[in-house]
Design a protein around this motif. Structure first.
Motif, PDB file in Angstrom:
ATOM      1  N   THR A 103      -1.932  -6.034   3.075  1.00  0.00           N
ATOM      2  CA  THR A 103      -2.256  -4.937   3.980  1.00  0.00           C
ATOM      3  C   THR A 103      -2.994  -3.826   3.246  1.00  0.00           C
ATOM      4  N   ARG A 104      -2.567  -3.533   2.038  1.00  0.00           N
ATOM      5  CA  ARG A 104      -3.221  -2.449   1.295  1.00  0.00           C
ATOM      6  C   ARG A 104      -4.665  -2.812   0.963  1.00  0.00           C
ATOM      7  N   GLN A 119      -1.022  -4.591   9.495  1.00  0.00           N
ATOM      8  CA  GLN A 119      -0.179  -5.588   8.831  1.00  0.00           C
ATOM      9  C   GLN A 119      -0.312  -6.956   9.495  1.00  0.00           C
ATOM     10  N   ARG A 178       6.957   0.750   5.376  1.00  0.00           N
ATOM     11  CA  ARG A 178       5.711   1.482   5.182  1.00  0.00           C
ATOM     12  C   ARG A 178       5.932   2.934   4.795  1.00  0.00           C
ATOM     13  N   PRO A 226       0.338   3.133  10.140  1.00  0.00           N
ATOM     14  CA  PRO A 226      -0.549   1.978  10.209  1.00  0.00           C
ATOM     15  C   PRO A 226      -1.855   2.276  10.938  1.00  0.00           C
ATOM     16  N   LYS A 268       2.909   4.854   4.824  1.00  0.00           N
ATOM     17  CA  LYS A 268       1.779   5.448   5.537  1.00  0.00           C
ATOM     18  C   LYS A 268       1.775   4.929   6.970  1.00  0.00           C
TER      19      LYS A 268
END
Length: 178
Positions: free
Chosen positions: A41-42, A31, A83, A87, A85
């Protein structure tokens, strides 16, 4: 460089503050790296996963559930938001490689600043290591000095309080050495 580009660049100090030490390595979280490169971020994670062959294990790793929970408690993230998931953590080389897979001008610009931040951190840690070595040497020297000082104090006490002379027995003795 124009004034508009200078305003967009992030100072090295801000990048330096984003660097964490996980598993004994200095890393940037996905991030933070995405924010530096001005991408979502994705999208960053998507590109990294598509180009997995460019990211060996020493360039990038996914945080464990325990590391992620510890990190969430430090950042104070809410349990229902944020989030979903775990990181990704990028080492210095992984952050540089991420800029190459993103193919954006901003990513290329920021790579220079990311590298400088990692170098600054490395220099700071090296100077701290030297300082720790000097402190340890000083502590050893002081410890030996302390022993010497204690011995000197004991010698001074002995001089201050000389042993009492032997008392001669009352009466006549045949021993002339006393």
């Amino acid at each position: 460089m124009t004034r508009k580009k200078q305003a967009r660049l992030v100072p090295v100090e801000h990048i330096y503050q984003s660097i964490l030490i996980l598993r004994g390595q200095r890393v940037l979280l996905d991030q933070d790296l995405a924010a530096l490169y001005s991408v979502q971020t994705r999208r960053l994670n998507e590109q990294v996963r598509r180009n997995g062959s460019r990211f060996p294990a020493d360039f990038i790793f996914e945080l464990t559930a325990e590391e992620f929970a510890n990190l969430k408690s430090q950042i104070a993230t809410s349990s229902w938001g944020g989030r979903r998931k775990r990181p990704l953590a990028f080492t210095e080389h992984g952050a540089i490689m991420a800029a190459t897979v993103l193919n954006s001008a901003r990513a290329v610009e920021m790579t220079i600043h990311v590298v400088r931040a990692f170098v600054q951190l490395r220099d700071l840690l090296a100077s701290n290591r030297q300082l720790a070595q000097k402190l340890a040497r000083l502590e050893r020297d002081v410890a030996t000095h302390d022993k010497a000082i204690v011995e000197i104090c004991q010698a001074i006490r002995q001089v201050m309080h000389p042993p009492l002379p032997k008392k001669r027995p009352i009466g006549f003795t045949t021993n002339f050495d006393e």
